[in-house]
Design a protein around this motif. Structure first.
Motif, PDB file in Angstrom:
ATOM      1  N   SER A  13       0.742  -1.245   0.084  1.00  0.00           N
ATOM      2  CA  SER A  13      -0.115  -0.074   0.086  1.00  0.00           C
ATOM      3  C   SER A  13       1.011   1.214   0.094  1.00  0.00           C
ATOM      4  N   GLU A  14       0.314   2.003  -0.228  1.00  0.00           N
ATOM      5  CA  GLU A  14       1.039   3.784  -0.246  1.00  0.00           C
ATOM      6  C   GLU A  14       1.208   4.137   1.086  1.00  0.00           C
ATOM      7  N   THR A  15       0.304   3.896   2.017  1.00  0.00           N
ATOM      8  CA  THR A  15       0.240   4.264   3.435  1.00  0.00           C
ATOM      9  C   THR A  15       0.013   3.139   4.301  1.00  0.00           C
ATOM     10  N   PRO A  16       0.764   3.028   5.136  1.00  0.00           N
ATOM     11  CA  PRO A  16       0.666   1.740   6.088  1.00  0.00           C
ATOM     12  C   PRO A  16      -0.436   2.171   7.004  1.00  0.00           C
ATOM     13  N   PRO A  17      -0.979   1.044   7.829  1.00  0.00           N
ATOM     14  CA  PRO A  17      -1.945   1.499   8.806  1.00  0.00           C
ATOM     15  C   PRO A  17      -1.369   2.026   9.957  1.00  0.00           C
ATOM     16  N   ARG A  18      -2.329   3.017  10.772  1.00  0.00           N
ATOM     17  CA  ARG A  18      -1.676   3.666  11.786  1.00  0.00           C
ATOM     18  C   ARG A  18      -2.673   3.460  13.120  1.00  0.00           C
ATOM     19  N   PHE A  19      -1.940   2.705  14.187  1.00  0.00           N
ATOM     20  CA  PHE A  19      -2.816   2.553  15.326  1.00  0.00           C
ATOM     21  C   PHE A  19      -3.413   3.732  15.826  1.00  0.00           C
ATOM     22  N   LEU A  20      -4.516   3.651  16.238  1.00  0.00           N
ATOM     23  CA  LEU A  20      -5.259   4.839  16.920  1.00  0.00           C
ATOM     24  C   LEU A  20      -5.617   4.814  18.363  1.00  0.00           C
ATOM     25  N   ARG A  21      -6.291   3.458  18.690  1.00  0.00           N
ATOM     26  CA  ARG A  21      -6.526   3.545  20.106  1.00  0.00           C
ATOM     27  C   ARG A  21      -6.926   1.944  20.512  1.00  0.00           C
ATOM     28  N   GLY A  22      -6.744   1.487  21.664  1.00  0.00           N
ATOM     29  CA  GLY A  22      -7.308   0.110  22.073  1.00  0.00           C
ATOM     30  C   GLY A  22      -6.740  -0.075  23.459  1.00  0.00           C
ATOM     31  N   ASP A  23      -7.075  -1.119  24.062  1.00  0.00           N
ATOM     32  CA  ASP A  23      -6.912  -1.678  25.187  1.00  0.00           C
ATOM     33  C   ASP A  23      -5.443  -2.470  25.176  1.00  0.00           C
ATOM     34  N   ALA A  24      -4.858  -2.459  26.275  1.00  0.00           N
ATOM     35  CA  ALA A  24      -3.509  -2.939  26.275  1.00  0.00           C
ATOM     36  C   ALA A  24      -4.073  -4.208  26.871  1.00  0.00           C
ATOM     37  N   PRO A  25      -3.191  -5.682  26.514  1.00  0.00           N
ATOM     38  CA  PRO A  25      -3.662  -6.823  27.112  1.00  0.00           C
ATOM     39  C   PRO A  25      -3.228  -6.853  28.703  1.00  0.00           C
ATOM     40  N   LEU A  26      -4.337  -7.477  29.222  1.00  0.00           N
ATOM     41  CA  LEU A  26      -4.162  -7.762  30.860  1.00  0.00           C
ATOM     42  C   LEU A  26      -2.957  -8.691  31.050  1.00  0.00           C
ATOM     43  N   TYR A  27      -2.213  -8.221  31.964  1.00  0.00           N
ATOM     44  CA  TYR A  27      -1.117  -9.098  32.569  1.00  0.00           C
ATOM     45  C   TYR A  27      -1.871 -10.261  33.113  1.00  0.00           C
ATOM     46  N   PRO A  28      -1.533 -11.704  33.037  1.00  0.00           N
ATOM     47  CA  PRO A  28      -2.032 -12.632  33.778  1.00  0.00           C
ATOM     48  C   PRO A  28      -1.719 -12.696  35.203  1.00  0.00           C
ATOM     49  N   LEU A  29      -2.495 -12.697  36.115  1.00  0.00           N
ATOM     50  CA  LEU A  29      -2.207 -12.479  37.687  1.00  0.00           C
ATOM     51  C   LEU A  29      -1.051 -13.545  38.343  1.00  0.00           C
ATOM     52  N   THR A  30      -1.332 -14.795  37.580  1.00  0.00           N
ATOM     53  CA  THR A  30      -0.320 -15.742  38.006  1.00  0.00           C
ATOM     54  C   THR A  30       1.076 -15.015  37.748  1.00  0.00           C
ATOM     55  N   GLN A  31       1.152 -14.956  36.634  1.00  0.00           N
ATOM     56  CA  GLN A  31       2.537 -14.477  35.940  1.00  0.00           C
ATOM     57  C   GLN A  31       3.090 -13.118  36.552  1.00  0.00           C
ATOM     58  N   VAL A  32       1.961 -12.215  37.185  1.00  0.00           N
ATOM     59  CA  VAL A  32       2.549 -11.112  38.008  1.00  0.00           C
ATOM     60  C   VAL A  32       3.023 -11.193  39.393  1.00  0.00           C
ATOM     61  N   TYR A  33       2.332 -12.275  40.169  1.00  0.00           N
ATOM     62  CA  TYR A  33       2.575 -12.763  41.220  1.00  0.00           C
ATOM     63  C   TYR A  33       4.039 -13.622  41.209  1.00  0.00           C
ATOM     64  N   ALA A  34       4.050 -14.329  40.178  1.00  0.00           N
ATOM     65  CA  ALA A  34       5.510 -14.991  40.157  1.00  0.00           C
ATOM     66  C   ALA A  34       6.662 -14.321  39.349  1.00  0.00           C
ATOM     67  N   HIS A  35       6.490 -12.948  39.189  1.00  0.00           N
ATOM     68  CA  HIS A  35       7.441 -12.265  38.699  1.00  0.00           C
ATOM     69  C   HIS A  35       7.935 -12.595  37.201  1.00  0.00           C
ATOM     70  N   ASN A  36       7.001 -13.299  36.449  1.00  0.00           N
ATOM     71  CA  ASN A  36       7.329 -13.784  35.263  1.00  0.00           C
ATOM     72  C   ASN A  36       7.178 -12.769  33.985  1.00  0.00           C
ATOM     73  N   SER A  37       7.939 -12.758  33.111  1.00  0.00           N
ATOM     74  CA  SER A  37       7.722 -11.743  31.731  1.00  0.00           C
ATOM     75  C   SER A  37       7.654 -13.005  30.783  1.00  0.00           C
ATOM     76  N   GLY A  38       7.256 -12.285  29.767  1.00  0.00           N
ATOM     77  CA  GLY A  38       7.140 -13.329  28.577  1.00  0.00           C
ATOM     78  C   GLY A  38       6.525 -12.357  27.572  1.00  0.00           C
TER      79      GLY A  38
END
Length: 105
Positions: A13-38
């Motif tokens: 395309s001549e013009t690529p898409p551009r992000f306008l808005r949206g929610d960030a993914p929720l961080y799974p609680l089990t991974q928050v408590y375990a301090h795991n990245s991914g």
């Protein structure tokens, strides 16, 4: 917690898409408590309506990183890609990094 992303895609395309808005993914609680990245890598099509369609998980280091990314992307809105001034669909891949906060001593 932090969420970062990298986009890749072949733009016929001549013009690529551009992000306008949206929610960030929720961080799974089990991974928050375990301090795991991914991460989760997803492939999707940005339609002429500017919405993400056909979202599918390519890989995820933890299953809920993938499913939470898909749920969030369903809320995303883009300015669609354009060719000759007209909106065109484009397929992309996005990697979302889930970065755990450091454990406090």
């Amino acid at each position: 917690t932090a969420v970062t992303g990298v986009q890749t895609g072949v733009f016929r395309s001549e013009t690529p898409p551009r992000f306008l808005r949206g929610d960030a993914p929720l961080y799974p609680l089990t991974q928050v408590y375990a301090h795991n990245s991914g991460s989760a890598e997803v492939e999707f099509t940005i339609g002429t309506d500017g919405r993400a369609h056909d979202i599918r998980v390519i890989s995820a280091t933890y299953p809920y990183f993938g499913s939470h990314t898909v749920l969030a992307m369903a809320t995303w809105k883009f300015e669609p890609a354009r060719k000759h001034g007209q909106p065109v669909p484009v397929t992309m891949r996005q990697t979302i990094q889930f970065i755990s906060p450091r454990k406090k001593d």
